[in-house]
Each structure stands twice: as C-alpha cells, then as structure tokens.
Enzyme design. Structure first.
Site, PDB file in Angstrom:
ATOM      1  N   LYS A  60       0.859  -1.182   0.000  1.00 54.35           N
ATOM      2  CA  LYS A  60       0.000   0.000   0.000  1.00 54.35           C
ATOM      3  C   LYS A  60       0.897   1.233   0.000  1.00 54.35           C
ATOM      4  CE  LYS A  60      -4.518   0.771   2.063  1.00 54.35           C
ATOM      5  NZ  LYS A  60      -5.301   0.596   3.291  1.00 54.35           N
TER       6      LYS A  60
HETATM    7  O1  G3P Z   1      -7.932   1.346   5.082  1.00 45.69           O
HETATM    8  C1  G3P Z   1      -8.282   2.518   4.463  1.00 45.69           C
HETATM    9  C2  G3P Z   1      -9.678   3.027   4.783  1.00 45.69           C
HETATM   10  O2  G3P Z   1     -10.630   2.044   4.590  1.00 45.69           O
HETATM   11  C3  G3P Z   1      -9.799   3.785   6.063  1.00 45.69           C
HETATM   12  O3  G3P Z   1     -11.102   4.057   6.438  1.00 45.69           O
HETATM   13  O4  G3P Z   1     -12.723   4.689   8.165  1.00 45.69           O
HETATM   14  O5  G3P Z   1     -10.320   5.355   8.445  1.00 45.69           O
HETATM   15  O6  G3P Z   1     -11.760   6.461   6.733  1.00 45.69           O
HETATM   16  P1  G3P Z   1     -11.483   5.215   7.504  1.00 45.69           P
END
Ligand code: G3P
Length: 215
Positions: free
Chosen positions: A83
C-alpha cells in the site's frame, strides 16, 4: 464483486473469514497501531488465515524508502500487496514495483485525476476513500462512478477498491456502479448480513414447526 476486510484485528479476521466470502484484507498504519503487535508478525498471521491479497502500507515518504520497505514486505508472503500513498514519490515507487512484479494498492485517493495517475503508474489496486469524502460533504460514491467510467473508457487493468466504507448503502452503490472490490470494517459486515425480516422469518418458521409437533 470482491469483499475484503478492513482491519488488522485477528479475532475479527478469523470470525469473518469463517463465513467463506472474504477475498482479501486491507490494513493501514492506524489499524496496525491499534493492535500493539509487530507489523511483520500480524501480517504473517493474517496470511495464514486469508488466502487472498493482504495490503500492507509503507510509512516512508520518499520513493527510495518506500521501495526498501516494499521489497522487504514482499518477502513475507506472496499475497502481500504494497500500500503506497498517493504522492509523486508514491507514483515513482509504484512504477518500479510494477516493473519488478510486486503488486501495489495506491491509497488515499480523493479525485479522478489521482486515480488515473495511479493507474498509469501501474497500480494493481487503487483505494478511493468514500467515507472521508462524505465526512466533508463531498459525494464519495460519485467519485467511484467517475473512476469506474474512466477506467472502462481507457481499459485500465487497475482494480477499484472502495475504501473508507461506513455503511451498507456504500456497498449497494459500489455494486451497482460495478466497483471491483469493497473493503469492509467489521461493524459494516454485521450490518450487511442483518435484516429484521430474515430474523422474523426464521422465528416464525421455527415456531410453526414446533407447533406442528413434528418428531
Ligand atoms: O484502510 C483505508 C480506509 O478504509 C480507512 O477508512 O474509516 O479510516 O476512513 P477510515
């Protein structure tokens, strides 16, 4: 449509992968930090449970540092996807990793031009963050629609992984738009399977059957 789990919590990964419909796992530095365990240990544990892409994020900000981390992660398991954040340095690293045959997931995508640049660099996956766009009153799913349309227009191989999902409605919309993958936090997984009419229906079937005195 593929379902990934967006967590580094091993209990949740075991629980939801036992349902038999998990195709991969995404992690990020914040999710790993919550676990208070060495990154390598946790990623290898996940790889033992889930037979599919496992995203593991670099923390370097320069392409050389990203490449060093990426090449190390790639030795941990063949299913590791690196990533990489959406920056100019990130694009440089993605280009080289693609040439080396290492899979990548370009993260923190918030616009169509960013998505196109990541695809042109050779990203295997891109992660547009729909919830974080909704949080600031933009339309996250509109971005997914734009990316899927543009990628179809230009026949990019890069797959669209819808990230930062907050609720089942995001999954509905991603499916109708034709996004390749959704990555789901555990709480959204529970909401996806739940429906009051399913629960009421099961209860009624059981009551009727018991009342019929079948042996
Ligand atoms: O892993 C990346 C993403 O899904 C993060 O989500 O909830 O932290 O905006 P969030």
């Amino acid at each position: 449509m593929q379902f990934y789990l967006d967590t580094a919590d091993i209990k949740d990964i075991k629980k939801y992968s036992s349902w038999g419909i998990i195709d991969g796992v995404t992690t990020n530095p914040s999710l790993i930090a919550k676990e208070k365990i060495k990154l390598e240990t946790r990623i290898k544990e996940i790889a033992e449970i889930v037979d599919g892409p496992i995203s593991c994020e670099v923390i370097s900000e320069d392409s050389e540092g990203m490449l060093t981390e990426a090449r190390k992660f790639a030795t941990w398991h063949p299913n590791i996807y690196i990533k990489i954040p959406m920056t100019a340095e990130g694009l440089k690293a993605v280009k080289i990793l693609n040439e080396e045959g290492i899979n990548t997931n370009v993260t923190l995508i918030f616009s169509l031009p960013q998505a196109i640049m990541a695809a042109k660099a050779g990203a295997t996956l891109i992660s547009p963050f729909v919830g974080r766009l909704d949080d600031i009153s933009f339309d996250g799913m509109q971005l997914i629609e734009e990316i899927v349309t543009a990628f179809n227009n230009y026949k990019f191989d890069t797959k669209v992984l819808v990230a930062s999902i907050r609720h089942p409605r995001h999954v509905n919309e991603a499916a109708l738009i034709g996004a390749d993958i959704v990555t789901l936090p555990p709480n959204v997984f529970d909401k996806l399977i739940a429906h009051p009419l399913s629960d009421i229906g099961i209860q009624k079937f059981l009551e009727d059957y018991k009342a019929s005195n079948q042996t």
